[in-house]
Enzyme design. Structure first.
Site, PDB file in Angstrom:
ATOM      1  CG  ASP A   4     -19.336   6.696 -13.481  1.00 54.19           C
ATOM      2  OD1 ASP A   4     -20.333   5.997 -13.741  1.00 54.19           O
ATOM      3  OD2 ASP A   4     -19.176   7.847 -13.898  1.00 54.19           O
ATOM      4  CG  ASP A 307     -17.418  12.360 -13.820  1.00 54.20           C
ATOM      5  OD1 ASP A 307     -18.410  12.532 -13.094  1.00 54.20           O
ATOM      6  OD2 ASP A 307     -17.482  11.807 -14.936  1.00 54.20           O
ATOM      7  CG  ASP A 311     -19.925  12.354  -8.653  1.00 50.24           C
ATOM      8  OD1 ASP A 311     -21.020  11.888  -8.301  1.00 50.24           O
ATOM      9  OD2 ASP A 311     -19.502  12.298  -9.819  1.00 50.24           O
ATOM     10  CG  ASN A 373      19.176  -3.392  15.419  1.00 47.09           C
ATOM     11  OD1 ASN A 373      18.187  -2.709  15.209  1.00 47.09           O
ATOM     12  ND2 ASN A 373      20.374  -3.041  14.969  1.00 47.09           N
ATOM     13  CD  GLU A 376      24.146  -4.624  15.152  1.00 46.78           C
ATOM     14  OE1 GLU A 376      24.440  -4.237  14.010  1.00 46.78           O
ATOM     15  OE2 GLU A 376      23.414  -3.969  15.928  1.00 46.78           O
ATOM     16  CB  THR A 405      27.705  -3.325   6.067  1.00 51.27           C
ATOM     17  OG1 THR A 405      27.359  -3.557   7.438  1.00 51.27           O
ATOM     18  CG2 THR A 405      29.204  -3.160   5.944  1.00 51.27           C
ATOM     19  CG  ASP A 406      22.660  -3.701   8.367  1.00 52.11           C
ATOM     20  OD1 ASP A 406      23.161  -4.599   7.653  1.00 52.11           O
ATOM     21  OD2 ASP A 406      22.181  -3.910   9.488  1.00 52.11           O
TER      22      ASP A 406
END
Length: 587
Positions: A4, A307, A311, A373, A376, A405-406
């Site tokens: 609008d 509004d 609507d 991952n 690892e 730690t991650d």
């Protein structure tokens, strides 16, 4: 994005700046709702402004200790009341002299309203009407010319239309005001709103919000198409659209509500398929709903602002219904999924920016976690394939990485501020998955470098010792130091990976390495934890680790820096390829 105009692109602070009557335009000074200012030569337009003020339901509220002059009710009506006061009219006295006895409220179909008042001077009752000039002119048979009622000829009608177009082309909202005498105190709507006498036109300025132009520019860069859907005059809508940047070309497509009603589904689809800028003017809630449905047929993702209670269907049917929190009705707010507390279009653009940022931050989190991952898993797979009798990293060490730690760096990535180019990218496709091919490729790229690096460090250390693999045990200092280097290598690599994933295409130097201070702090805390695991005897016993020398830390830091350098090289290559292209078809 179907937006609008009034209140969303503009401030919704109407101020009457011009009154036209009998072929003469009268300037009005002052801004806001304070009745400070004056009308140029007010005598000829007092009757017009009196009629406009009496045909209002809003009220002016005097200033208090906490707020200045304000309006209770519609801001357009508030502007009319202020203009009447500037012309020297006593609003309370006028209402007392002409009490209201009936009302025909405004609706979007008629685009006008009328009230019936007792006429103490002439006897009987008098109807006052205000509304869209085109609609009101059709109901007028005469015009007031300096107090004299004249037949509304074609020439006079053309003069009124020209005056209306002149004001509308300057971005003014224009209302026509008319009146008529009726014998019946409660005439029907049709009788009250026919054979009217036009008193003149009122032009109101609703200045654009200063922040909207920048927000519109952001949306255009983000390939979001903005369609203005307004009930205002086409010239007014185009003037405001040009001011805020929605229209930049010489010839936008301007379609009125009447034109939309005349189109069937295929015609409406063809209209919306046209490239370029589109303004839908003088449209009602039903037209807005048809536009949303048509856009959905084309596969678009549609956001709609509204509004009013009417609507609600369009807000409910849209992918993103946006209701106005200040001026919106309760029905509109309930139907919408988003409510703007300030009613500003800039807040919608800010929400798009933050929404894109949140989505990207989720992906950054995933890339960060899953790349570790891969780091690892890589040495474990390599050791198995090579026939190494022991594991390069133990289960408890993996848990220390994944749950220790991650964690904090991953959370810090969730608080990453939006990237500088987040609004320069096209919308992503509905079909694009969170784990897209690009995300998986980035995980494998970063995790693969980590895996190769820590695997090389592990076997290099074992080989440098000269001890046969079969003679190594879990308590052997050589083996314990090798697994410690794998553990520390992953932690240090992840420190650099956290910085590498902060941007998708931009260089880290552009956003600034310290622009998210939580990230380096979280990374340093993880490195400190790793140092404790390496040097503190209780943690050495728990994790089967050994102390690392300064040279070992330098080698592992170089491995981590290599990951960051490789990722920066990849981003530079992507930037040279050109702008980002979303996976699948983006709309």
């Amino acid at each position: 994005m179907c937006t609008d105009k009034t209140g969303t692109l503009t401030r919704a602070e109407m101020t009457v700046v011009r009154v036209w009557s009998a072929g003469v335009a009268h300037a009005v000074t002052g801004v806001g709702y304070a009745p400070d200012g004056e009308v140029d030569d007010p005598a000829p337009v007092r009757a017009l402004l009196r009629a406009a003020a009496l045909c209002c339901n809003a009220r002016l509220v005097p200033p208090s200790n906490r707020a200045g002059w304000r309006v209770l009710g519609d801001t357009t009506e508030g502007a009319l009341l202020v203009a009447a006061a500037k012309a020297g009219l006593d609003l309370a006295a006028e209402e007392a002299a002409a009490p209201r006895v009936a009302e025909h409220p405004f609706d979007s179909g008629r685009k006008l309203m009328s009230t019936v008042h007792q006429d103490s001077a002439g006897g009987g009752c008098r109807v006052y009407a205000k509304g869209a000039p085109q609609e009101l002119l059709e109901r007028c048979s005469a015009a007031d010319r300096a107090g004299e009622r004249r037949l509304l000829t074609d020439d006079l009608r053309a003069e009124v239309i020209a005056a209306n177009d002149a004001m509308a082309s300057q971005g003014l909202r224009v209302l026509a005001v008319a009146q008529r005498q009726v014998p019946d105190p409660r005439p029907g709507q049709k009788a009250a709103e026919s054979e009217l006498t036009l008193l003149g036109l009122v032009g109101m300025l609703d200045p654009p919000r200063p922040e909207v132009s920048g927000a519109v520019a952001d949306c255009r860069r983000a390939r979001i198409r903005i369609v203005m859907v307004t009930g205002d005059h086409p010239l007014t809508a185009e003037a405001v659209a040009r001011r805020v940047g929605i229209v930049t070309g010489p010839a936008p497509t301007v379609v009125t509500g009447t034109d939309v009603e005349a189109l069937d589904e295929d015609g409406l689809d063809l209209l919306l398929e046209r490239p370029g800028e589109l303004l839908l003017c003088r449209v009602g809630p039903e037209d807005k709903m048809r536009v949303v449905v048509a856009l959905h047929r084309r596969g678009e993702v549609v956001a709609v602002t509204g509004d009013g209670a009417n609507d609600a269907p369009a807000l409910k049917h849209a992918d993103i219904g946006v209701a106005m929190g200040v001026s919106g009705t309760d029905v509109a707010r309930e139907a919408a999924v988003t409510v703007l507390l300030d009613d500003s279009f800039a807040s919608i653009a800010a929400a798009v920016r933050l929404g894109r940022s949140v989505y990207q931050n989720i992906r950054k989190f995933l890339v960060y976690v899953f790349s570790s991952n891969i780091g690892e898993l890589g040495p474990i797979v390599a050791a198995t394939l090579a026939g190494f009798p022991l594991v390069p990293i133990s289960a408890v060490q993996i848990l220390a990485i994944d749950l220790g730690t991650d964690v904090l760096p991953a959370l810090a990535l969730g608080a990453e501020p939006p990237e500088p180019d987040v609004m320069d990218r096209p919308p992503r496709s509905r079909r694009e998955r969170l784990f897209s091919a690009a995300v998986m490729g980035r995980i494998l790229f970063l995790g693969g470098i980590q895996a190769i690096g820590v695997t090389a460090v592990f076997f290099w250390h074992i080989h440098a010792s000269g001890i046969p693999w079969a003679d190594l045990t879990e308590d052997d200092p050589v083996y314990r130091k090798a697994v410690t280097m794998v553990h520390a290598g992953i932690v240090l690599s992840q420190f650099f990976v956290a910085f590498a994933v902060r941007t998708d295409r931009q260089s880290l130097l552009r956003v600034g390495p310290l622009s998210n201070p939580w990230l380096p702090a979280a990374g340093c805390l993880g490195i400190a934890l790793m140092a404790g695991i390496s040097y503190l005897p209780p943690l050495q016993a728990l994790f089967h680790t050994a102390p690392l020398a300064a040279g070992d830390w330098a080698v592992l830091a170089g491995l981590g820096a290599l990951v960051l350098a490789a990722e920066e090289r990849r981003k530079a290559w992507l930037r040279r390829r050109g702008p980002a292209v979303p996976e699948g078809e983006a709309r």
